[in-house]
Design an enzyme around this catalytic site. Structure first.
Site, PDB file in Angstrom:
ATOM      1  CB  SER A 128      47.196   5.921  20.834  1.00  0.00           C
ATOM      2  OG  SER A 128      47.384   6.977  21.755  1.00  0.00           O
ATOM      3  CE  LYS A 162      43.680   8.517  22.068  1.00  0.00           C
ATOM      4  NZ  LYS A 162      45.044   8.174  22.478  1.00  0.00           N
ATOM      5  CB  SER A 180      46.021   9.959  18.545  1.00  0.00           C
ATOM      6  OG  SER A 180      46.106   8.902  19.467  1.00  0.00           O
TER       7      SER A 180
END
Length: 439
Positions: A52, A55, A116
């Site tokens: 993640s 992102k 997230s």
């Protein structure tokens, strides 16, 4: 006896090649944020799973689209079936999104940055680029534009493609692929994010918030960055940026913290987890180790004052000028990120702008007062300096060298007399050399 003492912890194990810091991760990097100066690195150019931390690229493209007026924070998004189904997958990080429910872009952004949330990230990709596949093209194009070297993006969220496949019309890349970047590229992305869109910290620093507050869809969110003040692993000055975890990538974290005007960026990838330790504690422990090392050992110091003149290079010859030379000096002080006590490990290096010089390494009149003729930088005496993330950072460690005064071009009569003087001077030197050869 030595083996026994090592096992008991009585004798210190040798430090790694970069001194008194060793990070228990497959890859790591520590950077001063204003210049991109690299202070520590470990396998920093090898591509690794980023989970993640992906992102951050999605955030960059979104903030860029907002800045360019292509999307607006208050614009609304209606959730299609597949994105809604993704948002209700309890095995993935998410906030629930109702099918055909309507949400504003700002709320989706906060869900992505704080919780997230993967479905919210997919929604953002569709808002910015029309589809997940088109957004992935933008991600790879932006990575190239930012000068990243070792990367590949296959989705907007950082999931493994097998987890994403049921929720998208088209998977980019192989069925088991994930996004990868090197630690250096990840730090470079964070560095550019802080330079280009510092407002990202306004959101990444939020420890807790309610998603879609005041609506029927409100749900509490807690930031996965447990090092934020008020959370369980809080660290003074921590205000970003992004965690990441998958089986492929392991435990990862890109952190940034500021104290007393000094900001650092850290990246840890696939952190080693000790028996009995959880991956969250491990990545934050290694980040804390790097941050403590930076704050305790480094500062920005003025190394050369303004008007500095390099020893032995205080003037440059001038061709066809009223004066035959001109003094040169730096036009500003030169500061640098320095480890405490190592100020004497650097020496000035003067680099001329060769485009300004003729074949005889002379400036050609006229020369303007303040005209830039080169720069001074600082060179590590032991050649162990790790350099900078980008050329822009390298430029921050240079001070321009300029002409102290202007030099006008000499008129034709003066130039003629110099030519005649030079001609007879050459004859005289030739005769003198010949006579000397007789004896």
């Amino acid at each position: 006896m030595m083996v026994l003492m090592l096992a008991m912890g009585i004798v210190e194990r040798p430090a790694n090649a970069q001194g008194d810091l060793d990070v228990n991760a497959k890859a790591a990097i520590l950077v001063e944020a204003s210049t991109g100066k690299i202070l520590y690195e470990k396998n920093s150019e090898n591509a690794q799973g980023i989970a993640s931390m992906t992102k951050m690229m999605t955030e960059y493209l979104l903030l860029e689209a907002v800045a360019e007026g292509k999307v607006k924070w208050d614009q609304k998004y209606t959730v299609p079936t597949k994105v809604s189904n993704m948002s209700h997958n309890d095995g993935l990080s998410n906030v629930p999104l109702r099918e055909e429910g309507t949400y504003v872009l700002k709320d989706l952004y906060e869900a992505m940055a704080i919780e997230s949330a993967n479905a919210a990230t997919m929604a953002i990709a569709e808002i910015v680029a029309g589809s997940e596949a088109n957004f992935v093209k933008k991600m790879n194009a932006k990575a190239k534009e930012l000068g990243l070297k070792n990367y590949k993006f296959v989705n907007s969220s950082g999931l493994n493609n097998r987890d994403l496949a049921p929720y998208v019309d088209q998977v980019v890349g192989g069925p088991e692929e994930e996004n990868v970047m090197s630690a250096k590229d990840t730090a470079t992305l964070a560095y550019r994010m802080l330079k280009d869109f510092p407002e990202v910290l306004e959101t990444s620093s939020i420890p807790k918030k309610v998603f879609a507050e005041g609506t029927e869809d409100e749900v509490p969110m807690e930031n996965w960055n447990y090092m934020l003040p008020s959370l369980i692993r809080e660290y003074e000055g921590m205000d970003g940026l992004k965690t990441g975890t998958t089986d492929f990538a392991g435990a990862c974290f890109t952190g940034t913290a500021e104290r007393d005007g000094m900001r650092y960026i850290t990246v840890v990838m696939n952190v080693e987890v000790a028996p009995g330790e959880n991956s969250y504690d491990a990545r934050f422990s290694e980040t804390r180790k790097m941050m403590d090392y930076a704050f305790n050992n480094y500062s920005i110091e003025e190394m050369l004052p303004a008007d500095y003149q390099v020893k032995g290079q205080k003037t440059l010859p001038v061709d066809k000028g009223k004066e035959k030379e001109v003094q040169i000096k730096t036009d500003a002080p030169l500061s640098m990120v320095i480890k405490n006590g190592e100020e004497d490990q650097y020496k000035p290096k003067f680099v001329l702008n060769k485009k300004k010089l003729n074949d005889d390494s002379e400036l050609t009149a006229p020369v303007k007062k303040g005209e830039k003729v080169g720069y001074v930088t600082l060179e590590s005496k032991d050649k162990k300096d790790l350099g900078y993330l980008t050329d822009k950072g390298t430029n921050a460690s240079k001070a321009s060298v300029v002409a102290v005064d202007g030099v006008e071009k000499a008129n034709w009569f003066v130039l003629s007399m110099r030519a005649v003087g030079g001609f007879f001077g050459d004859i005289w030197n030739s005769v003198t050399s010949t006579v000397k050869g007789w004896f």
